[in-house]
Design a protein around this motif. Sequence first.
Motif, PDB file in Angstrom:
ATOM      1  N   MET A 258       7.820 -11.429  45.838  1.00 41.70           N
ATOM      2  CA  MET A 258       9.036 -11.905  45.179  1.00 41.70           C
ATOM      3  C   MET A 258       8.745 -12.159  43.709  1.00 41.70           C
ATOM      4  SD  MET A 258      11.771 -14.792  46.263  1.00 41.70           S
ATOM      5  CE  MET A 258      10.791 -16.243  45.993  1.00 41.70           C
ATOM      6  N   VAL A 259       9.603 -11.616  42.883  1.00 40.86           N
ATOM      7  CA  VAL A 259       9.539 -11.877  41.443  1.00 40.86           C
ATOM      8  C   VAL A 259      10.759 -12.698  41.085  1.00 40.86           C
ATOM      9  CG1 VAL A 259       9.577 -10.854  39.151  1.00 40.86           C
ATOM     10  CG2 VAL A 259       8.319  -9.731  40.993  1.00 40.86           C
ATOM     11  N   GLN A 260      10.528 -13.798  40.397  1.00 43.88           N
ATOM     12  CA  GLN A 260      11.674 -14.610  40.017  1.00 43.88           C
ATOM     13  C   GLN A 260      11.512 -15.157  38.607  1.00 43.88           C
ATOM     14  OE1 GLN A 260      11.482 -17.862  42.950  1.00 43.88           O
ATOM     15  NE2 GLN A 260      11.501 -19.256  41.212  1.00 43.88           N
ATOM     16  N   PHE A 261      12.646 -15.426  38.020  1.00 36.18           N
ATOM     17  CA  PHE A 261      12.675 -16.008  36.683  1.00 36.18           C
ATOM     18  C   PHE A 261      13.370 -17.356  36.760  1.00 36.18           C
ATOM     19  CE2 PHE A 261      12.279 -11.481  36.075  1.00 36.18           C
ATOM     20  CZ  PHE A 261      11.289 -11.395  35.102  1.00 36.18           C
ATOM     21  N   ASP A 262      12.728 -18.351  36.130  1.00 34.50           N
ATOM     22  CA  ASP A 262      13.276 -19.710  36.121  1.00 34.50           C
ATOM     23  C   ASP A 262      13.658 -20.092  34.701  1.00 34.50           C
ATOM     24  OD1 ASP A 262      11.362 -19.650  38.552  1.00 34.50           O
ATOM     25  OD2 ASP A 262      12.512 -21.483  38.844  1.00 34.50           O
ATOM     26  N   PHE A 263      14.734 -20.824  34.612  1.00 29.31           N
ATOM     27  CA  PHE A 263      15.214 -21.325  33.324  1.00 29.31           C
ATOM     28  C   PHE A 263      15.486 -22.810  33.508  1.00 29.31           C
ATOM     29  CE2 PHE A 263      16.706 -17.141  34.381  1.00 29.31           C
ATOM     30  CZ  PHE A 263      16.332 -16.371  33.303  1.00 29.31           C
ATOM     31  N   GLY A 264      15.160 -23.609  32.499  1.00 34.53           N
ATOM     32  CA  GLY A 264      15.417 -25.034  32.665  1.00 34.53           C
ATOM     33  C   GLY A 264      15.457 -25.777  31.357  1.00 34.53           C
ATOM     34  N   LYS A 265      16.095 -26.924  31.408  1.00 35.77           N
ATOM     35  CA  LYS A 265      16.194 -27.772  30.222  1.00 35.77           C
ATOM     36  C   LYS A 265      16.125 -29.218  30.682  1.00 35.77           C
ATOM     37  CE  LYS A 265      19.260 -28.883  26.337  1.00 35.77           C
ATOM     38  NZ  LYS A 265      18.155 -28.903  25.357  1.00 35.77           N
ATOM     39  N   SER A 266      15.313 -29.993  29.971  1.00 34.44           N
ATOM     40  CA  SER A 266      15.272 -31.428  30.258  1.00 34.44           C
ATOM     41  C   SER A 266      16.083 -32.159  29.191  1.00 34.44           C
ATOM     42  CB  SER A 266      13.834 -31.927  30.295  1.00 34.44           C
ATOM     43  OG  SER A 266      13.183 -31.615  29.079  1.00 34.44           O
ATOM     44  N   PHE A 267      16.655 -33.253  29.567  1.00 34.03           N
ATOM     45  CA  PHE A 267      17.519 -33.994  28.648  1.00 34.03           C
ATOM     46  C   PHE A 267      17.646 -35.431  29.165  1.00 34.03           C
ATOM     47  CE2 PHE A 267      21.135 -33.785  31.538  1.00 34.03           C
ATOM     48  CZ  PHE A 267      20.832 -32.655  32.279  1.00 34.03           C
TER      49      PHE A 267
END
Lengths: 224, 291
Positions: free
Chosen positions: B163-172
């Motif tokens: 499995m290939v996956q891309f993660d995106f995230g932002k902390s605030f």
Amino acid sequence: MKHIFSLLILFSLLIQGCIGDDFVDDNVEPILQITTTPDTLALGSTFQFEAMYLNNIGAQESVDVQWESADQEVISISSPDGLAQALQIGSSTIRASYQFDEKVIEDIIEIHVGQNTVDVLQSKSGTIETTSFYTLKGDFEFIETEEGVLLDIAENYEASSGLPGLYIYLSNNPNSIANALEVSAVDVFNGAHRYDIPNVDFEEYQFIVYFCKPFNVKVGQADL
Amino acid sequence: MKKYTKYILLLMVLTIQTNVFAGGPWPQNKGKGYFKLSEWWTVFDQHYTDLGKIDPNLTTGIFNTNLYAEYGLTNRITTIVNMPLFSRNYMNNLRSATTSEIIIPGESINSVGDLDLGFKYGLSKPGAKIAVSATLILGIPLGQTAGGSLENLQTGDGEFNQMVQFDFGKSFQINNIPAYISAFTGINNRTNEFSEEFRIGGEIGLGLMDSKLWVNTRINAVESLKNGATAETVNSTSIFANNTEYLSLGFEANLYLSKNIGISAGFATALRGEIIAAAPSYSVGVFLDLK
């Protein structure tokens, strides 16, 4: 930390599931069915009638069956062995009965007496219907053969190919495969096909049952 | 090969996803890590059919004792391991309600489960406003694929998937409460006549009690490309239906008992599905966070 891990391991051991019990409602009305059904007996011949008793879960049980002929001058029959003698040209109804718990269950057939014994191969038809949310439908013909029976499923048959481990059974209980005959794994999901089933009497089973083995659940059925 | 119950494995995948995605798009710093020993389980007596409707089944239980670990090889490369150290799958006895006699005896199997081995690479620089990472997860089939007399018990699916996956995230922060939001998308390439899968999901988390208690909710979806085997395309009805799909919603709480050690509890359930259990799953665990 050691305590926490110990507690988790202990908790893991405690909650590892034990095998419990599921119950299937498999209660059915007991029936008695005459299984030898010639159309015509030859004058002067003898014939051994047989009947099958299915109890409240559809399992065969040996019971003492009482036999009667409506017209003893045409066909005489001895009870409880069911041995009949064709005495005179004509017709008579043969009644098989079994009494239990102050109830009487019976089966009645009409038999002719002629010059020759005629035992016609029988057939009946019906419709397979789903009892689940999986697609399963189609017409069929159930045909007596010299070797047993033939289940001839029609062109309009359709079954879900998403369903795993689908098997077809002949059963005397529509909700259970206990005491049932496993006919085959299903490998046709559209269109006409047939199953030759040797060594099965035409009147031996009451239902066709489609059963999913992985889920251990009935998927569809048909009355025979 | 017998594979009656891939839906069971799908459930395992559900919990594996819960763990694997726990890190979101943020790799561990070099020499830092996160380790969790947890118990995950579900017991179900109904499932979603291929039409998305709910049908009954014999009560089935799956229990996994998982070891999950993330370790920072560099500041941008993290290795991930998820190993079901002990996996138990059982089915109840099927008894007659009329006579109480056993119609189909219950059975169980116990073994290790399938190993997930992953590598996460931080595509964005550490401290970037929006963190982005790519992850490769390899599913190593170590579990048992066909246990029990009907061969319908499993602790592994017998297939090697990638499995290939891309993660995106932002902390605030929300009113000085630390928070994060992340999403992922991926493709799971499966072997052994399993359908490939498209995966997508999102997660929102809040750090309460001075970041001692982190709570999050996740939503994950799996859509099958429906290019694998079915009971119709293989010459055996023993293979379990492929093309499973689901939309799941999960909640998890992680409570730090000290700077590095904490406990967790989680819950997930399928909101819709095809050929998957229609029952919630639960998890509890302890973790070590080497910050």
